[in-house]
Design an enzyme around this catalytic site. Structure first.
Site, PDB file in Angstrom:
ATOM      1  N   LYS A   1      50.878  35.804  30.526  1.00 44.11           N
ATOM      2  CA  LYS A   1      51.487  35.696  31.856  1.00 44.11           C
ATOM      3  C   LYS A   1      50.932  36.770  32.787  1.00 44.11           C
ATOM      4  O   LYS A   1      50.636  37.894  32.351  1.00 44.11           O
ATOM      5  CB  LYS A   1      53.006  35.851  31.714  1.00 44.11           C
TER       6      LYS A   1
ATOM      7  N   SER B   1      60.456  31.804  35.398  1.00 43.70           N
ATOM      8  CA  SER B   1      59.224  32.085  36.089  1.00 43.70           C
ATOM      9  C   SER B   1      57.963  31.931  35.226  1.00 43.70           C
ATOM     10  O   SER B   1      56.875  31.831  35.764  1.00 43.70           O
ATOM     11  CB  SER B   1      59.276  33.506  36.635  1.00 43.70           C
TER      12      SER B   1
ATOM     13  N   SER C   1      63.556  33.569  32.149  1.00 47.65           N
ATOM     14  CA  SER C   1      62.201  33.101  32.439  1.00 47.65           C
ATOM     15  C   SER C   1      61.333  32.731  31.251  1.00 47.65           C
ATOM     16  O   SER C   1      60.250  32.191  31.430  1.00 47.65           O
ATOM     17  CB  SER C   1      61.461  34.137  33.278  1.00 47.65           C
TER      18      SER C   1
HETATM   19  N1  GLN Z   1      65.289  32.559  37.401  1.00 48.52           N
HETATM   20  C1  GLN Z   1      65.673  33.926  37.345  1.00 48.52           C
HETATM   21  C2  GLN Z   1      65.290  34.617  38.633  1.00 48.52           C
HETATM   22  O1  GLN Z   1      64.812  33.970  39.481  1.00 48.52           O
HETATM   23  C3  GLN Z   1      65.078  34.582  36.155  1.00 48.52           C
HETATM   24  C4  GLN Z   1      63.737  35.168  36.373  1.00 48.52           C
HETATM   25  C5  GLN Z   1      63.197  35.856  35.181  1.00 48.52           C
HETATM   26  O2  GLN Z   1      63.752  35.816  34.099  1.00 48.52           O
HETATM   27  N2  GLN Z   1      62.119  36.565  35.412  1.00 48.52           N
HETATM   28  O3  GLN Z   1      65.448  35.792  38.806  1.00 48.52           O
END
Ligand code: GLN
Length: 490
Positions: free
Chosen positions: A78, A153, A177
């Site tokens: 990532k 994400s 994420s």
């Molecule tokens: N969807 C969550 C957010 O937008 C989680 C993001 C993540 O785990 N990096 O913050």
């Protein structure tokens, strides 16, 4: 061996015994990336030296050296993780030209275990999002239905893995994420206990919540990868001193006597019927294997999303202050800097460098931390977080693991929620509390919607009890009704 679908240990064994060379494995997956990724947009950049690095692994094996448990296994990383001499952008314009001079600990551990880094994977900007639509590099498509999001994400990791463009990927999870995109793309995703995996070299979003973990095709692959990347690191003061068990050697699907907790406050409406069915099927399956289902109460989960969005945005506003266009990263174009006020310099640079979701969060976080509101928001959120954690610890006195859905629905359409941040945030209802309490959590594929979209099940365990969590995932995987199903794109 069908290389495309081979497990991590199969590939590594074959490379070590020289049935296949690391160079052949690398070439095979490079070909897949170049023929399939135009449909998915999961890769942001490729490692030009992958073939050379594979040749070096082969040469070491030829000399009789043990190159490690991931010998010649191709991984995608990532964009949040620093990779030496390979661009690391966090999916943002502000870092679009940043090439780190060092590897994140996770990456250096993968490399010293024999793995080949194939390239970097797309994500929401600074890991803020649940759909991979906030990336500077454009949205990633879900390989099961390219009109849908892969989740976020870590959407690039999930899509690349589901389409088998690599044998393994690494994602990060601050509020879901890893688990949510794993669920949307039908792969296994593990967020370890906070402190299990070093955060050194991972671009900080919300430091008290961030953890990296494997996003792979099976529970065994997850256990093996997690073993490699876990462990104490003097470069991360929050990394745990605990030794790393050999999870992959101790996987067991024996569920006899295991107590599976169901959070009673979760059993409300708002979850679509296919997801609900997947959840009850998973409970039934575990019961059949000898587990006992018990109800537990974690009433503070009701506040998990608001607490998460106060804490995560507050920490992000502080962490992202470093992107000022002076030390590194994007700098707005000024014909001349003489006479430019510092505030205008920052304003223009940050105004152009960050996307709108990141700006929204920086503003929200700055507001929460401002002197008049600190007690009412940030402090209060911290107190409720503590209560939530204590409720979880009490619940784990009555059960061994907690089972829940990962998301409220399967993958939604690209464009469906992006202009409605609140609904997007509510998507994180089942995942954020795990991060707030620092617990390990994973998603395992266990169902499908009427239209064939994957649906995962979430297993959460007590701190550092990854073995039990992985075992439940392993048991579910062994009887999963969707075992072996593949996305349309491959
Ligand atoms: N969807 C969550 C957010 O937008 C989680 C993001 C993540 O785990 N990096 O913050």
């Amino acid at each position: 061996m069908d290389l495309t679908f081979a497990s991590i240990s199969e590939i590594s064994k074959a490379v070590k015994s020289r049935k296949i060379s690391a160079q052949e494995v690398t070439a095979h997956f490079q070909k897949r990336i170049s023929s399939l990724d135009s449909k998915l947009n999961s890769f942001t950049s490729l490692n030009e030296n992958a073939a050379k690095e594979a040749a070096a692994i082969d040469a070491r094996i030829a000399q009789g050296e043990d190159v490690g448990p991931l010998a010649g296994v191709p991984f995608g990383i990532k964009e949040m993780l620093c990779t030496k001499n390979l661009k690391t952008t966090a999916g943002s314009k502000i870092l679009s030209n940043f090439t780190p001079p060092y590897d994140a600990t996770v990456v250096s551990r993968l490399k010293s275990s024999g793995s080949i880094v194939m390239g970097k994977l797309n994500q929401d900007e600074f890991a803020m999002g649940s759909s991979n639509e906030t990336s500077f590099f454009g949205p990633v498509k879900n390989p099961w239905d390219v009109t849908r999001v892969p989740g976020g994400s870590s959407g690039g990791s999930a899509a690349a893995q589901a389409a088998r463009l690599v044998a393994g990927t690494i994602g990060t999870d601050t509020g879901g994420s890893i688990r949510q995109p794993a669920s949307f793309c039908g792969i296994v995703g593990v967020k370890p206990t906070y402190g299990r995996v070093s955060r050194y070299g991972i671009i900080a979003f919300a430091s008290s919540l961030d953890q990296a973990g494997p996003m792979v095709s099976s529970v065994e692959d997850a256990a093996l990868t997690l073993e490699v990347i876990s462990g104490h690191d003097p470069m991360d003061s929050t990394s745990s001193q605990k030794s790393v068990p050999a999870w992959s050697q101790n996987l067991s699907a024996d569920m006899k006597g295991l107590k599976v907790g169901v959070i009673k406050e979760y059993m409300k409406d708002g979850v679509d019927s296919d997801t609900q069915k997947t959840f009850s099927d998973a409970l039934e399956a575990l019961k059949k294997m000898g587990a006992e289902v018990v109800e537990v109460s974690v009433s503070m989960t009701e506040f998990a999303v608001p607490i998460y969005y106060l804490i995560a945005t507050s920490e992000a506003s502080s962490n992202l202050a470093r992107y000022d266009g002076i030390r590194y990263g994007y700098r707005a174009d000024f014909p001349s800097l003489s006479g430019v006020e510092l505030e205008d310099f920052y304003g223009k640079t940050r105004g152009e460098g960050f996307g709108s979701e990141v700006k929204r969060r920086i503003m929200l976080g700055t507001y929460c931390l401002s002197s008049g509101y600190y007690d009412a928001y940030y402090n209060k959120a911290g107190q409720v977080r503590r209560m939530l954690t204590e409720q979880y610890l009490a619940a784990f006195k009555n059960c061994d693991v907690i089972l829940s859905p990962v998301t409220t629905s399967p993958a939604f359409k690209i464009g469906e929620l992006i202009s409605d941040p609140l609904t997007m945030y509510l998507n994180d209802i089942f995942t954020t509390s795990t991060n707030l309490a620092g617990l390990p959590g994973m998603s395992v594929p266990f169902g499908a919607s009427a239209s064939g979209l994957p649906i995962g099940i979430q297993v959460t365990a007590n701190h550092f009890d990854e073995q039990r969590m992985l075992n439940v995932g392993y048991a579910l995987e062994s009887v999963s009704p969707v075992k072996g199903s593949k996305p349309h794109v491959i």
